[in-house]
Design a protein around this motif. Structure first.
Motif, PDB file in Angstrom:
ATOM      1  N   TYR A  14      23.088 -30.550  -2.186  1.00 20.41           N
ATOM      2  CA  TYR A  14      23.396 -29.221  -1.651  1.00 20.41           C
ATOM      3  C   TYR A  14      23.547 -28.156  -2.725  1.00 20.41           C
ATOM      4  N   SER A  17      20.385 -25.906  -4.271  1.00 16.01           N
ATOM      5  CA  SER A  17      19.865 -24.853  -3.393  1.00 16.01           C
ATOM      6  C   SER A  17      20.907 -23.764  -3.165  1.00 16.01           C
ATOM      7  N   TYR A  18      22.187 -24.136  -3.107  1.00 14.55           N
ATOM      8  CA  TYR A  18      23.252 -23.143  -2.935  1.00 14.55           C
ATOM      9  C   TYR A  18      23.305 -22.195  -4.126  1.00 14.55           C
ATOM     10  N   ASN A  20      20.976 -21.531  -6.255  1.00 12.27           N
ATOM     11  CA  ASN A  20      19.734 -20.772  -6.371  1.00 12.27           C
ATOM     12  C   ASN A  20      19.604 -19.718  -5.283  1.00 12.27           C
ATOM     13  N   GLU A  21      19.769 -20.100  -4.042  1.00 15.99           N
ATOM     14  CA  GLU A  21      19.504 -19.191  -2.920  1.00 15.99           C
ATOM     15  C   GLU A  21      20.677 -18.276  -2.597  1.00 15.99           C
ATOM     16  N   ILE A  22      21.884 -18.766  -2.606  1.00 20.04           N
ATOM     17  CA  ILE A  22      23.045 -17.977  -2.196  1.00 20.04           C
ATOM     18  C   ILE A  22      23.620 -17.198  -3.370  1.00 20.04           C
ATOM     19  N   GLY A  24      22.211 -16.910  -6.463  1.00 19.94           N
ATOM     20  CA  GLY A  24      21.154 -16.207  -7.177  1.00 19.94           C
ATOM     21  C   GLY A  24      20.981 -16.628  -8.626  1.00 19.94           C
ATOM     22  N   SER A  26      19.402 -18.866 -11.713  1.00 20.70           N
ATOM     23  CA  SER A  26      18.102 -19.481 -11.961  1.00 20.70           C
ATOM     24  C   SER A  26      18.239 -21.000 -11.885  1.00 20.70           C
ATOM     25  N   ASN A  27      17.105 -21.672 -11.720  1.00 21.57           N
ATOM     26  CA  ASN A  27      17.121 -23.131 -11.638  1.00 21.57           C
ATOM     27  C   ASN A  27      17.657 -23.755 -12.918  1.00 21.57           C
ATOM     28  N   ASN A  79      30.658 -16.830  -1.877  1.00 25.55           N
ATOM     29  CA  ASN A  79      29.911 -16.115  -0.843  1.00 25.55           C
ATOM     30  C   ASN A  79      30.234 -14.637  -0.835  1.00 25.55           C
TER      31      ASN A  79
END
Length: 83
Positions: A14, A17-18, A20-22, A24, A26-27, A79
């Motif tokens: 989890y 992706s959290y 990276n996507e939420i 922001g 970088s990988n 968040n």
């Protein structure tokens, strides 16, 4: 052992992706953070095992609820981008 398994699952499935996507990130930064946490997990798992043997499983188990509360609070703060 459940602490290690649950944390390991969260970190490997989890959290990338959290972050990276939420959040922001970088990988690369996310991978470095996750690797650092996993390196810290091994000695912490051993330390909590010794603590459990010393003071009893019930007290260690009850303290897990405090850590879960802290984790949920941190996700809420992330968040809201306050941290």
């Amino acid at each position: 052992m459940a602490f290690f398994n649950i944390t390991n699952y969260m970190l490997l499935s989890y959290m990338p992706s959290y972050l990276n996507e939420i959040i922001g990130l970088s990988n690369t930064v996310g991978t470095v953070l996750i690797t650092a946490v996993m390196i810290l997990m091994v000695p912490l798992a051993l330390m909590f095992g010794k603590l459990s043997d010393k003071i009893g499983n019930k007290k260690v188990f009850l303290n897990r609820f405090r850590r879960i509360e802290l984790t949920v609070s941190l996700f809420v703060l992330f968040n809201q981008q306050m941290v």
